[in-house]
Design an enzyme around this catalytic site. Structure first.
Site, PDB file in Angstrom:
ATOM      1  N   ASP A  66     -38.045 -31.021  18.347  1.00  0.00           N
ATOM      2  CA  ASP A  66     -38.349 -32.432  18.541  1.00  0.00           C
ATOM      3  C   ASP A  66     -38.101 -33.015  17.164  1.00  0.00           C
ATOM      4  OD1 ASP A  66     -39.789 -34.924  18.350  1.00  0.00           O
ATOM      5  OD2 ASP A  66     -40.601 -34.438  20.316  1.00  0.00           O
ATOM      6  N   HIS A  67     -36.977 -33.708  16.999  1.00  0.00           N
ATOM      7  CA  HIS A  67     -36.581 -34.021  15.622  1.00  0.00           C
ATOM      8  C   HIS A  67     -37.555 -34.968  14.931  1.00  0.00           C
ATOM      9  CE1 HIS A  67     -34.588 -37.643  17.258  1.00  0.00           C
ATOM     10  NE2 HIS A  67     -34.597 -38.108  16.018  1.00  0.00           N
ATOM     11  N   HIS A  94     -41.030 -37.491  21.766  1.00  0.00           N
ATOM     12  CA  HIS A  94     -41.263 -37.952  20.392  1.00  0.00           C
ATOM     13  C   HIS A  94     -42.578 -38.730  20.245  1.00  0.00           C
ATOM     14  CE1 HIS A  94     -37.250 -36.630  19.886  1.00  0.00           C
ATOM     15  NE2 HIS A  94     -36.648 -37.707  20.317  1.00  0.00           N
TER      16      HIS A  94
HETATM   17  O1  LIG Z   1     -34.008 -38.186  20.708  1.00  0.00           O
HETATM   18  C1  LIG Z   1     -33.591 -39.323  20.614  1.00  0.00           C
HETATM   19  O2  LIG Z   1     -33.823 -40.006  19.490  1.00  0.00           O
HETATM   20  C2  LIG Z   1     -33.015 -41.109  19.123  1.00  0.00           C
HETATM   21  C3  LIG Z   1     -33.785 -41.891  18.060  1.00  0.00           C
HETATM   22  O3  LIG Z   1     -33.976 -41.065  16.958  1.00  0.00           O
HETATM   23  P1  LIG Z   1     -34.201 -41.698  15.505  1.00  0.00           P
HETATM   24  O4  LIG Z   1     -34.356 -40.516  14.635  1.00  0.00           O
HETATM   25  O5  LIG Z   1     -32.980 -42.527  15.214  1.00  0.00           O
HETATM   26  O6  LIG Z   1     -35.412 -42.557  15.593  1.00  0.00           O
HETATM   27  C4  LIG Z   1     -32.687 -41.991  20.303  1.00  0.00           C
HETATM   28  O7  LIG Z   1     -31.730 -42.955  19.930  1.00  0.00           O
HETATM   29  C5  LIG Z   1     -32.131 -41.161  21.424  1.00  0.00           C
HETATM   30  O8  LIG Z   1     -31.922 -41.975  22.562  1.00  0.00           O
HETATM   31  C6  LIG Z   1     -33.070 -40.031  21.773  1.00  0.00           C
HETATM   32  O9  LIG Z   1     -32.433 -39.150  22.687  1.00  0.00           O
END
Ligand SMILES: O=C1O[C@H](COP(=O)(O)O)[C@@H](O)[C@H](O)[C@H]1O
Ligand SMILES: NC(=O)C1=CN([C@@H]2O[C@H](COP(=O)(O)OP(=O)(O)OC[C@H]3O[C@@H](n4cnc5c(N)ncnc54)[C@H](OP(=O)(O)O)[C@@H]3O)[C@@H](O)[C@H]2O)C=CC1
Length: 494
Positions: A179-180, A242
């Site tokens: 989960d980045h 997230h």
């Molecule tokens: O996992 C995802 O995250 C991105 C947003 O990530 P961020 O690090 O730029 O806040 C999102 O645009 C994407 O739809 C989603 O799959």
């Protein structure tokens, strides 16, 4: 770092080039990869090793946060890359892969530690895990680990099924679910900020906190991912993973309870009552930073009749001794006014009734900015001497120097290589998150919640402001407070 064979499924794909190669390169430059490290990239495309290495190099020039001008470093890095053509649906290709892996391990005298990274569509996750086991790829002398990308399931049932499939080939401690958001530096700092500052620990309770607001707003739309996004929406794409992981991280209260316990304590929603606490939105045409933006239903690849959610706002409560009765508001959406991920903690104002208009104070706010900037701000009241001595607010700002800080994927890949599961989504958390979200999915499917529209370039539908106004609150830093007297039932906005 132990010597490792890194087997990357989906090596020709978008995520690999945008995130994985730059992250590995930065780890290499920081001497965080073992000298005996090899990467075997896989895909159906008929690439040679040289063509693959050239693609990896190109991705560093385009996406690395560090300059990729140092040709000696690049050369040394891409030397570790090999490519093997593979269709993940064909078991014979795994046997072929096993030979490639074993040959490489012999050449480099590697101990058989194998990291399998699944950067492919989720429909392949179960099949690949089973085939790794069946082919013997998972039976080397060293350790084996699996890094798995999102999405982890489409709903509770499919997530449980996927987990069972993975569990036949890998133990829970061998599975690293990315989960980045958990890799973002500010999220990783939250723990220590809470744990090492007694002043924060003491006010981290319902005695002092009035409400919590978690926002992840994006300016981008669906981009190239219409086929995926139109079936998942904001609730599955961002909220279930997230946003709830941010909630669990924040809620664990400097380790007094675990993330799992936080999620277990979130008061459940009944499908029939979802409408009271959840706002569903979809963007229409508008403009973002001066540029016109198409409405969601006009985006290429989107069903022109789609009722998919591109925005959700949710009100919830955690029923435990620290958080009981604190409303927690979470929202996320695409094509909003600004790109910002932040947590705002609004503190109670015990004495507000005793102040004169001149002395009226604003609540103290503690703001964690997660991206694009990182920082912690405490908003306090002060006496504004040049302005007739009125009481006004001033931010006490701590902004971190982000230059040189590792990015999310660097942190996470490094941790997985070390076998450290701290910043990964564990199965019990993922399952609890799906359980909690399931009534919302059903309420959306059954159209029990109106779909509110919002023009691209705004902070979401008005109904999201009204959700907070019902409690006498408002979102900080964007919408104006909505006076209770002007409250219109949220349903009227559908
Ligand atoms: O996992 C995802 O995250 C991105 C947003 O990530 P961020 O690090 O730029 O806040 C999102 O645009 C994407 O739809 C989603 O799959
Ligand atoms: N891109 C992103 O920003 C993000 C992606 N993710 C997740 O990461 C994963 C990968 O996404 P992404 O890189 O964008 O997807 P892409 O469509 O760009 O890449 C898919 C990869 O899978 C390979 N592939 C597809 N079918 C097969 C097959 N039958 N056998 C072998 N390889 C196959 C493709 O290789 P080839 O065509 O050569 O066969 C390609 O390398 C997905 O789970 C996605 O949800 C998660 C967060 C963000």
């Amino acid at each position: 770092m132990e010597a490792t064979t890194f087997v990357l499924f989906g090596a020709t794909g978008d995520l690999a080039k945008r995130k994985i190669y730059p992250a590995l390169y930065n780890l290499f430059l920081d001497h965080k990869l073992s000298k005996s490290f090899t990467i075997i990239g896989l895909g159906r495309r008929e690439w040679s090793d040289e063509a693959f290495q050239a693609q990896v190099e190109q991705s560093l020039h385009t996406f690395s946060r560090r300059s990729a001008d140092d040709s000696a470093s690049i050369k040394a890095f891409i030397k570790a890359f090999r490519y093997s053509v593979m269709d993940v649906e064909r078991i014979e290709d795994y046997h072929k892969l096993l030979q490639v892996v074993e040959q490489r391990e012999q050449e480099l005298h590697l101990p058989g530690n194998r990291m399998f990274y699944l950067s492919v569509g989720p429909e392949f996750f179960g099949k690949i895990a089973a085939s790794i086991q069946e082919s013997g790829l998972g039976s080397a002398k060293g350790w084996k680990r699996l890094i798995i990308e999102k999405p982890f399931g489409h709903d509770l049932k499919s997530a449980q099924e996927l987990n069972q499939e993975l569990g036949k080939a890998f133990k829970e401690e061998e599975i690293f679910r990315i989960d980045h958001y958990l890799g973002k530096p500010m999220v990783q700092k939250l723990d220590v900020l809470e744990q090492s500052n007694p002043a924060l620990q003491d006010i981290w309770t319902n005695q002092y906190i009035a409400n919590v607001q978690i926002t992840a707003s994006e300016t981008v739309g669906v981009e190239e991912r219409a086929g995926y996004y139109d079936h998942v929406g904001a609730i599955r794409d961002m909220f279930q993973n997230h946003m709830l992981q941010l909630l669990m991280t924040l809620g664990k209260n400097d380790g007094r309870i675990s993330k799992r316990q936080v999620m277990e304590s979130v008061e459940p929603l009944l499908k029939e009552n979802v409408v009271n606490d959840v706002v569903r939105g979809q963007y229409t045409a508008g403009s973002i930073q001066g540029k016109p933006a198409a409405g969601y239903k006009d985006e290429p690849g989107i069903d022109p009749c789609s009722t998919n959610d591109t925005f959700v706002a949710v009100r919830l409560r955690i029923d435990d001794v620290f958080w009981r009765d604190i409303p927690i508001y979470i929202r996320t959406g695409k094509r909003m006014k600004e790109k910002s991920t932040r947590i705002v903690i609004e503190f109670k104002q015990p004495f507000k009734r005793s102040y004169s208009a001149q002395e009226r104070t604003a609540p103290n706010l503690l703001i964690f900015e997660i991206s694009p900037n990182e920082g912690v701000t405490l908003q306090i009241n002060h006496k504004d001497l040049p302005n007739k001595g009125v009481t006004s607010t001033i931010p006490v700002d701590l902004h971190f120097n982000q230059s040189g800080e590792p990015e999310a994927y660097e942190n996470l890949i490094y941790d997985a290589l070390q076998g450290d599961p701290t910043f990964f989504a564990h199965w019990d958390e993922v399952e609890l998150a799906w359980k909690w979200v399931q009534p919302i999915l059903e309420a959306f499917e059954e159209d029990l919640v109106p779909l509110h529209h919002y023009p691209a370039g705004t902070y979401g539908p008005d109904a999201s402001d009204l959700l907070l106004a019902e409690d006498g609150n408002h979102w900080w830093f964007d919408s104006k407070p909505v006076p209770l007297a002007q409250r219109i039932p949220r349903e009227a906005y559908a």
